[in-house]
Design an enzyme around this catalytic site. Structure first.
Site, PDB file in Angstrom:
ATOM      1  N   HIS A 199     -12.951   4.150   8.941  1.00  0.00           N
ATOM      2  CA  HIS A 199     -12.432   3.142   8.440  1.00  0.00           C
ATOM      3  C   HIS A 199     -12.991   2.340   7.120  1.00  0.00           C
ATOM      4  O   HIS A 199     -13.562   1.330   7.040  1.00  0.00           O
ATOM      5  CB  HIS A 199     -12.420   2.037   9.742  1.00  0.00           C
ATOM      6  CG  HIS A 199     -11.312   0.817   9.550  1.00  0.00           C
ATOM      7  ND1 HIS A 199     -10.869   0.148  10.517  1.00  0.00           N
ATOM      8  CD2 HIS A 199     -10.955   0.236   8.224  1.00  0.00           C
ATOM      9  CE1 HIS A 199     -10.011  -0.780  10.133  1.00  0.00           C
ATOM     10  NE2 HIS A 199      -9.984  -0.560   8.696  1.00  0.00           N
TER      11      HIS A 199
ATOM     12  N   ALA B  98      -3.613   3.033   8.299  1.00  0.00           N
ATOM     13  CA  ALA B  98      -2.996   1.909   8.625  1.00  0.00           C
ATOM     14  C   ALA B  98      -3.824   1.227   9.938  1.00  0.00           C
ATOM     15  O   ALA B  98      -4.880   0.444   9.380  1.00  0.00           O
ATOM     16  CB  ALA B  98      -1.543   1.829   9.025  1.00  0.00           C
ATOM     17  N   ARG B  99      -3.615   1.518  11.105  1.00  0.00           N
ATOM     18  CA  ARG B  99      -4.224   0.973  12.148  1.00  0.00           C
ATOM     19  C   ARG B  99      -4.097   2.276  13.309  1.00  0.00           C
ATOM     20  O   ARG B  99      -3.096   2.977  13.575  1.00  0.00           O
ATOM     21  CB  ARG B  99      -3.593  -0.171  12.932  1.00  0.00           C
ATOM     22  CG  ARG B  99      -3.895  -1.724  11.896  1.00  0.00           C
ATOM     23  CD  ARG B  99      -5.285  -1.909  12.019  1.00  0.00           C
ATOM     24  NE  ARG B  99      -5.606  -3.131  11.504  1.00  0.00           N
ATOM     25  CZ  ARG B  99      -6.230  -3.063  10.261  1.00  0.00           C
ATOM     26  NH1 ARG B  99      -6.624  -2.062   9.732  1.00  0.00           N
ATOM     27  NH2 ARG B  99      -6.302  -4.558   9.684  1.00  0.00           N
TER      28      ARG B  99
ATOM     29  N   GLU C  95     -11.369   1.886  18.138  1.00  0.00           N
ATOM     30  CA  GLU C  95     -12.779   1.733  17.063  1.00  0.00           C
ATOM     31  C   GLU C  95     -13.840   0.903  17.816  1.00  0.00           C
ATOM     32  O   GLU C  95     -13.743   0.165  18.312  1.00  0.00           O
ATOM     33  CB  GLU C  95     -12.280   1.096  15.653  1.00  0.00           C
ATOM     34  CG  GLU C  95     -11.508   2.094  14.834  1.00  0.00           C
ATOM     35  CD  GLU C  95     -11.059   1.703  13.651  1.00  0.00           C
ATOM     36  OE1 GLU C  95     -11.664   0.506  13.190  1.00  0.00           O
ATOM     37  OE2 GLU C  95     -10.076   2.153  13.131  1.00  0.00           O
TER      38      GLU C  95
ATOM     39  N   ILE D 218       0.739  -1.166  -0.084  1.00  0.00           N
ATOM     40  CA  ILE D 218       0.082   0.032   0.021  1.00  0.00           C
ATOM     41  C   ILE D 218       0.771   1.182  -0.004  1.00  0.00           C
ATOM     42  O   ILE D 218       0.572   2.258  -0.912  1.00  0.00           O
ATOM     43  CB  ILE D 218      -1.012  -0.021   1.288  1.00  0.00           C
ATOM     44  CG1 ILE D 218      -2.033  -1.129   0.791  1.00  0.00           C
ATOM     45  CG2 ILE D 218      -1.794   1.293   1.366  1.00  0.00           C
ATOM     46  CD1 ILE D 218      -2.747  -1.405   2.317  1.00  0.00           C
TER      47      ILE D 218
HETATM   48  C1  8YV Z   1     -11.072  -3.668   6.638  1.00  0.00           C
HETATM   49  C2  8YV Z   1      -8.978  -3.450   6.694  1.00  0.00           C
HETATM   50  O1  8YV Z   1     -10.947  -5.191   6.909  1.00  0.00           O
HETATM   51  O2  8YV Z   1      -8.066  -5.055   5.258  1.00  0.00           O
HETATM   52  C3  8YV Z   1      -7.898  -4.506   6.231  1.00  0.00           C
HETATM   53  O3  8YV Z   1      -6.950  -4.810   6.822  1.00  0.00           O
HETATM   54  O4  8YV Z   1      -8.545  -2.821   7.752  1.00  0.00           O
HETATM   55  C4  8YV Z   1      -9.982  -3.139   5.883  1.00  0.00           C
HETATM   56  O5  8YV Z   1     -10.133  -3.380   4.761  1.00  0.00           O
HETATM   57  C5  8YV Z   1     -12.514  -3.558   5.973  1.00  0.00           C
HETATM   58  O6  8YV Z   1     -12.958  -2.170   6.374  1.00  0.00           O
HETATM   59  C6  8YV Z   1     -13.610  -4.746   6.762  1.00  0.00           C
HETATM   60  O7  8YV Z   1     -14.720  -4.393   6.288  1.00  0.00           O
END
Ligand code: 8YV
Length: 325
Positions: free
Chosen positions: A290, A242-243, A272, A156
């Site tokens: 998200h 990211a997170r 979250e 990414i």
């Molecule tokens: C979520 C994500 O999974 O792929 C990831 O790591 O954080 C996102 O793509 C997505 O929002 C779930 O519905």
């Protein structure tokens, strides 16, 4: 072999359900509490679970789990203790690549929106404050010619670098902040010679924009903290797709409020679906819930990969997109 039983914790798009139904019995829930997930995973009723990143599989749950595999509907898998899963012979899979472009698009949207004060401008207009144009009205930061610092030049991060180069930005990066490892030209592919690897300290202090593309690990938890925010330029913009826990969100609220940095664009949050106190009131925080991968094609690609992983796991085969400790 008995008919495989799949549990999907929240509705996923096609072709996920069709692939699963072609291989076994499928139960699709509308979200599950931690308690419901525990009951289901330990009941022995399911072979493979297809969870969301909000469904946590810690070592304690995995020790009691009676499943063969976890096919995460996500590329990130910090919701799963992968080492504990391996200890208990539970396979883990994710959905790489299909969401690179969508997530980088979201990062660019946040970068542009935060830099050009999109949230503030939109509110201004909707609140009826727009009485005419003006030289000083809602002026934002320069983008063309500015320096973007990418933390984590993975799949990414690279897609983000391509977008930034299209905006004629200078791109620097650190691969594994805070400690780095050199990235070869081969690894950089067509970005070789167009992006520059720099030490983390330099990235923090010289970037006009910092975009986070690291996985969440012990090393990256609170990578962006009060001290780092103080060292960033006062005109800098922070972008996080990211997170959430990669950023100390309370420290970020203080930095944005005190104008230690110019703005932030965030798609992910530390706790979250809750936001740190004060974050939603800040004009210089451009926030999304998200939705990084929320494009039709990415989501169906994720559903396909998660379902393919699940079917392989149910058959006792190695999943095509396997995650190992
Ligand atoms: C979520 C994500 O999974 O792929 C990831 O790591 O954080 C996102 O793509 C997505 O929002 C779930 O519905």
């Amino acid at each position: 072999m008995s008919t495989p039983r799949f549990l999907v914790t929240r509705e996923i798009p096609e072709p996920g359900p069709s692939i699963l139904k072609g291989a076994g019995d499928v139960v699709i829930k509308d979200g599950m509490s931690a308690h419901e997930l525990r009951e289901a995973v330990t009941s022995g009723e399911y072979d493979v679970v297809l969870p969301q990143v909000s469904d946590k599989f810690d070592a304690e749950l995995l020790a009691q789990a009676k499943i063969r595999g976890i096919a995460n509907y996500a590329v990130g898998y910090n919701n799963i203790d992968v080492a504990a899963a391996a200890d208990h012979g539970i396979a883990v899979g994710n959905t790489p690549d299909v969401l690179n472009d969508a997530t980088a698009n979201t990062a660019m949207l946040l970068l542009l929106g935060a830099a050009r004060r999109a949230h503030e401008a939109s509110e201004y207009l909707r609140e009826g404050k727009f009485t005419g144009i003006g030289p000083n009205l809602l002026v934002g930061q320069d983008i063309t010619g500015a320096t973007l610092g990418i933390a984590g030049m993975g799949r990414i991060g690279k897609a983000m670098a391509h977008r930034a180069l299209g905006f004629e930005m200078t791109v620097i990066f650190t691969q594994r902040p805070p400690e780095d490892r050199p990235v070869s030209e081969d690894e950089l592919g067509d970005l070789a010679g167009r992006v520059t690897q720099v030490p983390w300290d330099e990235l923090i202090e010289t970037s006009d924009y910092i975009s986070l593309h690291v996985p969440l690990t012990e090393d990256t938890t609170h990578l962006i903290n009060a001290e780092v925010l103080r060292r960033m330029k006062s005109t800098a913009v922070l972008v996080n797709t990211a997170r959430g826990p990669v950023v100390d969100e309370n420290a970020l609220v203080r930095a944005l409020r005190d104008r230690e940095i110019f703005a932030a664009g965030l798609d992910v949050f530390e706790n979250e679906p809750h936001l740190a106190e004060g974050l939603a009131d800040l004009p210089n925080a451009f926030l999304l819930p998200h939705v990084g991968s929320a494009e039709v094609g990415s989501r169906s690609g994720m559903a396909r990969k998660a379902a393919e992983n699940a079917v392989a796991m149910a058959r006792g085969e190695t999943p095509p997109y396997e995650v190992t400790p």
